[in-house]
Write a protein that holds these residues in place. Structure first.
Motif, PDB file in Angstrom:
ATOM      1  N   MET A  25     -13.995  51.012 -37.054  1.00 49.80           N
ATOM      2  CA  MET A  25     -12.696  50.862 -36.392  1.00 49.80           C
ATOM      3  C   MET A  25     -11.762  50.122 -37.341  1.00 49.80           C
ATOM      4  SD  MET A  25     -13.421  52.062 -33.440  1.00 49.80           S
ATOM      5  CE  MET A  25     -14.863  52.374 -32.429  1.00 49.80           C
ATOM      6  N   LEU A  26     -10.538  50.569 -37.382  1.00 47.48           N
ATOM      7  CA  LEU A  26      -9.578  49.914 -38.265  1.00 47.48           C
ATOM      8  C   LEU A  26      -8.366  49.485 -37.451  1.00 47.48           C
ATOM      9  CD1 LEU A  26      -9.835  52.544 -41.085  1.00 47.48           C
ATOM     10  CD2 LEU A  26     -10.625  50.191 -41.266  1.00 47.48           C
ATOM     11  N   GLY A  27      -7.734  48.410 -37.903  1.00 43.01           N
ATOM     12  CA  GLY A  27      -6.588  47.904 -37.149  1.00 43.01           C
ATOM     13  C   GLY A  27      -5.319  47.941 -37.964  1.00 43.01           C
ATOM     14  N   LYS A  28      -4.246  47.499 -37.343  1.00 46.87           N
ATOM     15  CA  LYS A  28      -2.981  47.333 -38.054  1.00 46.87           C
ATOM     16  C   LYS A  28      -3.134  46.211 -39.070  1.00 46.87           C
ATOM     17  CE  LYS A  28       1.288  48.478 -35.769  1.00 46.87           C
ATOM     18  NZ  LYS A  28       2.367  48.039 -34.896  1.00 46.87           N
ATOM     19  N   GLY A  29      -2.260  46.128 -40.036  1.00 49.47           N
ATOM     20  CA  GLY A  29      -2.325  45.072 -41.030  1.00 49.47           C
ATOM     21  C   GLY A  29      -3.417  45.342 -42.042  1.00 49.47           C
ATOM     22  N   LEU A  30      -3.936  44.271 -42.633  1.00 39.30           N
ATOM     23  CA  LEU A  30      -4.895  44.430 -43.719  1.00 39.30           C
ATOM     24  C   LEU A  30      -6.321  44.610 -43.208  1.00 39.30           C
ATOM     25  CD1 LEU A  30      -5.771  44.256 -46.712  1.00 39.30           C
ATOM     26  CD2 LEU A  30      -5.698  41.767 -46.509  1.00 39.30           C
ATOM     27  N   ASN A  31      -6.987  45.661 -43.686  1.00 38.28           N
ATOM     28  CA  ASN A  31      -8.400  45.891 -43.397  1.00 38.28           C
ATOM     29  C   ASN A  31      -9.176  45.804 -44.702  1.00 38.28           C
ATOM     30  OD1 ASN A  31      -8.432  47.181 -40.440  1.00 38.28           O
ATOM     31  ND2 ASN A  31      -6.649  47.902 -41.566  1.00 38.28           N
ATOM     32  N   ILE A  32     -10.180  44.954 -44.736  1.00 40.96           N
ATOM     33  CA  ILE A  32     -10.996  44.897 -45.953  1.00 40.96           C
ATOM     34  C   ILE A  32     -12.387  45.396 -45.603  1.00 40.96           C
ATOM     35  CG2 ILE A  32     -12.038  43.392 -47.679  1.00 40.96           C
ATOM     36  CD1 ILE A  32      -9.618  41.560 -47.355  1.00 40.96           C
ATOM     37  N   ILE A  33     -12.823  46.419 -46.326  1.00 38.54           N
ATOM     38  CA  ILE A  33     -14.169  46.926 -46.095  1.00 38.54           C
ATOM     39  C   ILE A  33     -15.002  46.535 -47.295  1.00 38.54           C
ATOM     40  CG2 ILE A  33     -15.559  48.974 -45.703  1.00 38.54           C
ATOM     41  CD1 ILE A  33     -12.895  50.185 -44.523  1.00 38.54           C
ATOM     42  N   ARG A  34     -15.871  45.581 -47.064  1.00 41.40           N
ATOM     43  CA  ARG A  34     -16.660  45.077 -48.173  1.00 41.40           C
ATOM     44  C   ARG A  34     -18.010  45.762 -48.171  1.00 41.40           C
ATOM     45  NH1 ARG A  34     -20.078  39.582 -48.514  1.00 41.40           N
ATOM     46  NH2 ARG A  34     -20.787  39.863 -50.655  1.00 41.40           N
TER      47      ARG A  34
END
Lengths: 154, 693
Positions: free
Chosen positions: B23-32
């Motif tokens: 799931m991703l949101g508004k603003g910054l998403n960091i997928i590490r």
């Protein structure tokens, strides 16, 4: 009578010069030759001379294409060898565009970058690019050039 | 606007189902995630779900990695860490995204027994996050001829509408009008790891659109150039059409006047504004004289009157006159024949000269073409900052001339631009010669054919006169009657000719008026490519870009020497030469590898920032795969992430490994308050894992 002194003089005018003798033009062609028609982007001096001569005029390009289309190599009786190419190569090596390694000229990463810029401009050296891609990497190998040279010198 | 809400990959193997949902949101998403965890496959899946996989360098499932197509690896978590492999039977990718108002979900198979990868199914609602709803759905197509234009089933046509983009038309290399395709625009929003960081817009797919990256820049900042270019194109087309119609009429007039043994005077070869004072007219060549139309008509009328007065006179009263006439006519014939021969040899000489000039023209053209190429190559040399291009020997640093000829010849060559103007002047001269010669040949040809007619006519008159001398002298002369008939015929012919000519000329006047109005609407458009509005956008872009360079720790060159080139909209480094001339050098040649990465962070970010500020066409979405390339320092990366976090109304997605290091991760993300972090690395998880279904 007045003794007027009329001054005159001569001025050296710049002369028109064929692009064949412009360093950047020739270097540009060399990078294209190495990339389009040379396996591993490596070429001997002799082969570079062959292609520089072939691309000297539209007439020459048409002639070489005809030779390959009719597969009649006996029509090739000589090609031009010009000091200008050697000088261009010296410049290109000094600029770090081309590397001379084991008697083979090849592109450095800077040379590849320049080559990329030349290829990216689709309106630049259009006929030359069409010619070189027609030739491709298979037709004119180093062996081919060597054989041709030997046949001509005999 | 586009915002990705969720992504799901499902892979069915011979040993159960694998996959993951994020799931991703508004603003910054960091997928590490660590380096070999399948991070890039997942990034690829996002592109696949939008039909943008050409940015990965291929179409359809070919662009995807093997995990979706052949083999899934599994690390058995029983403490032994043994790896096992499972064969893929079917795989599908779901992507749920919104335009800020509506939500849709796409489903696209990467591997399916029956359904091809060109097929993409759109569900009109949040299929991933609320799976229970019954959703309307529609099947669409990708990478088909119609996929960008087909109203009903072209997915990119749908996506264009959904994202609110209105794609402009541009002219491609074949001169056809095409849309600025969505995947091109996507190249400024999705930066892929493998080749994406090698250049600005490195993954731009090739659609035969010239300067595609500049067009994408112009579109994203919504510059006025498109509407302007379109208008300019329309005017060009209209002018072309006018000029075509003009030459059709010209051709008709040419044929008409040739038929009448005349030439048309005062008709420009290409459309021009014609005035009442300079009305085109016909000039008739009769034997060795040239006559205006009115003069010709008068002379025919005079001759007719004379003939009429003699028609009833019997021959016997006219014998002296007939003999006189005969000798005059014979004299005419002799003179005309002499002229005819002279002109004939002149024309063949002219033709030979023309042939020589045409060969010369061809040579000059080839030379010009090569010189123009040389000029462009020199520009490339300047961008690469080569010293030969600045007239300096790369080895010894001495001044050198722009020539490969032996330096002992002491030749100072012209600069290439001088050389080009020199050749162009030469070309103009040759062209003038050619035109002049053609004109002369044409005139002589007309004279020759008029002489031919006159010779024939006089010969037949001579024959008739001779016949009259031996005919029954009580009758009226046969020759006179024949002449009367001929004169009447010619009179009729000339009247008809005049009528047709007037008709054609009046059409020329009509076209001329139209030409005038099109030209003035072209002039109203103005000559500058960029409007003042455009310039201020580019200025804002430049200053924001530079402020980011500063903050991201760009050190290769002083930031105040960096500019955005107004031609390509790419950053250049400006250097001042000793003579005060400024020269722009491609930033790639002048930056360290890590600085070039910083420049790209700054570039793509500024593009979103400024486009948003000016309500431009950016998707308001940036997706970066492993932006920390070329060992750009951790502290700079941190500033970059912090900058991305500021985009609260947009969406940014960063896939990153943080060099597989916990410390690096903590250091870079420490201080990020609003970021949405998905951490697969802390447990060394793979992206694609076994799912229970």
């Amino acid at each position: 009578m007045d003794n007027k002194i009329i001054k005159g003089g001569f001025r050296q005018r710049n002369v028109p010069l064929s692009p064949d003798y412009r360093p950047l033009y020739k270097i540009g062609l060399i990078t294209l030759i190495l990339q389009y028609v040379c396996r591993g982007n490596k070429s001997s001096l002799n082969k570079l001379h062959f292609f520089i001569w072939a691309m000297k005029s539209e007439k020459n390009m048409a002639f070489i294409r005809m030779v390959f289309m009719t597969e009649d190599l006996s029509k090739v009786v000589s090609w031009g060898v010009e000091p200008a190419l050697n000088k261009a190569l010296n410049y290109a090596i000094a600029e770090g565009i081309i590397l001379l390694d084991n008697n083979r000229y090849t592109l450095t990463s800077k040379g590849q970058l320049i080559n990329k810029l030349i290829r990216a401009d689709k309106s630049l050296l259009v006929r030359e690019k069409i010619f070189l891609s027609y030739i491709g990497k298979q037709k004119v190998t180093e062996d081919f050039i060597t054989t041709l040279t030997e046949r001509i010198s005999n | 606007m586009l915002q990705i809400e969720a992504i799901r990959a499902v892979i069915h193997t011979n040993d159960g189902a694998f996959g993951r949902t994020i799931m991703l949101g508004k603003g910054l998403n960091i997928i590490r995630a660590n380096n070999t965890s399948g991070k890039s496959s997942f990034f690829g899946a996002i592109l696949y779900g939008l039909g943008f996989e050409e940015l990965l360098g291929g179409r359809n499932e070919k662009a995807l990695q093997s995990v979706f197509k052949s083999v899934v690896k599994e690390i058995v978590s029983d403490g032994t860490n043994t790896e096992s492999e499972h064969r893929v039977i079917q795989s599908e990718i779901y992507l749920q995204f919104s335009n800020g108002k509506d939500v849709v979900t796409t489903r696209r198979f990467a591997l399916h027994e029956k359904i091809k990868a060109q097929a993409i199914e759109v569900f009109f609602g949040p299929l991933i996050t609320s799976a229970n709803e019954e959703l309307r759905r529609q099947g669409m197509y990708l990478h088909d001829k119609g996929s960008a234009s087909n109203e009903d089933i072209g997915f990119h046509r749908f996506l264009e509408e959904f994202s609110g983009a209105v794609l402009p038309e541009v002219v491609n290399q074949d001169g056809r009008k095409v849309k600025l395709y969505l995947p091109l625009i996507a190249a400024a929003h999705f930066i892929e790891q493998k080749a994406g960081w090698s250049d600005f817009f490195a993954n731009l797919p090739y659609y035969g659109i010239r300067d595609a990256n500049s067009k994408v820049f112009e579109y994203i900042l919504d510059l006025d150039v498109f509407s302007k270019a379109l208008k300019r194109q329309e005017i060009q087309n209209h002018l072309k059409q006018i000029s075509d119609r003009w030459s059709v009429i010209l051709n008709k007039i040419e044929i008409l006047s040739k038929r009448g043994g005349a030439e048309a005077v005062g008709i420009p070869l290409s459309p021009e504004i014609l005035t009442k004072e300079n009305k085109p007219y016909l000039r008739f060549l009769r034997a060795d004289k040239s006559l205006l139309l009115s003069e010709l008509i008068n002379s025919i009328n005079r001759d007719l009157q004379e003939v009429m007065s003699q028609i009833n006179v019997p021959l016997s009263q006219n014998l002296d006159k007939i003999e006189d006439d005969l000798s005059t006519v014979k004299g005419h014939i002799e003179r005309y024949e002499l002229l005819y021969e002279n002109l004939g040899s002149q024309v063949s000489q002219d033709r030979e000269r023309l042939r020589q000039y045409l060969t010369q023209l061809k040579n000059v053209d080839e030379d010009l073409r090569k010189n123009k190429d040389a000029e462009k190559l020199q520009k490339i040399g300047l961008e690469a900052n080569l010293s030969i291009d600045r007239g300096i020997c790369p080895t010894c640093g001495q001044a050198i001339n722009d020539t490969l000829l032996n330096e002992h010849l002491h030749i100072k060559p012209m600069r290439i631009d001088e050389n080009i103007s020199f050749l162009q002047a030469q070309r103009k001269m040759i062209e003038a010669f050619i035109q002049n010669l053609r004109e002369q040949i044409r005139e002589k040809d007309i004279k020759i054919s008029s002489l031919e007619t006159s010779i024939q006519r006089n010969r037949s008159i001579a024959r008739s006169l001779k016949k009259s001398l031996i005919a029954d002298d009580r009758l009226p002369s046969e020759e006179i009657i024949e002449r009367k008939l001929n004169l009447e015929k010619e009179q009729n012919f000339i009247y008809r000719l005049r009528e047709e000519f007037e008709q054609l000329v009046s059409e020329l006047y009509k076209i001329s008026t139209e030409y005038n109005s099109v030209r003035s609407s072209g002039a109203a458009l103005g000559g500058d490519y960029l409007s003042s509005n455009d310039l201020s956008k580019i200025e804002s872009f430049e200053s924001y870009f530079k402020s980011l360079l500063e903050r991201f720790g760009f050190t290769s060159k002083p930031v105040n020497t960096i500019k955005i080139s107004p031609e390509k909209y790419l950053p250049v480094y400006e250097l001042s030469l000793n003579n005060g001339i400024k020269r722009q050098v491609d930033i790639r040649f002048e930056s360290s590898a890590s600085d070039f990465i910083r420049a790209q962070w700054a570039y793509y970010t500024s593009l979103m920032k400024i486009s948003t500020e000016y309500a431009g066409n950016h998707f308001r979405l940036l997706v970066f795969d492993e932006p920390q390339q070329q060992s750009a320092a951790n502290q700079n990366f941190k500033v970059f992430l912090k900058e991305l976090e500021n985009f609260q109304n947009e969406q940014t997605i960063v896939f990153a490994s943080f060099q597989n290091s916990n410390d690096d991760f903590r250091e870079a993300t420490n201080g990020l308050l609003k970021a949405h972090i998905i951490d697969l690395a802390s447990n060394s998880e793979l992206f694609i894992t076994r799912i229970n279904s």
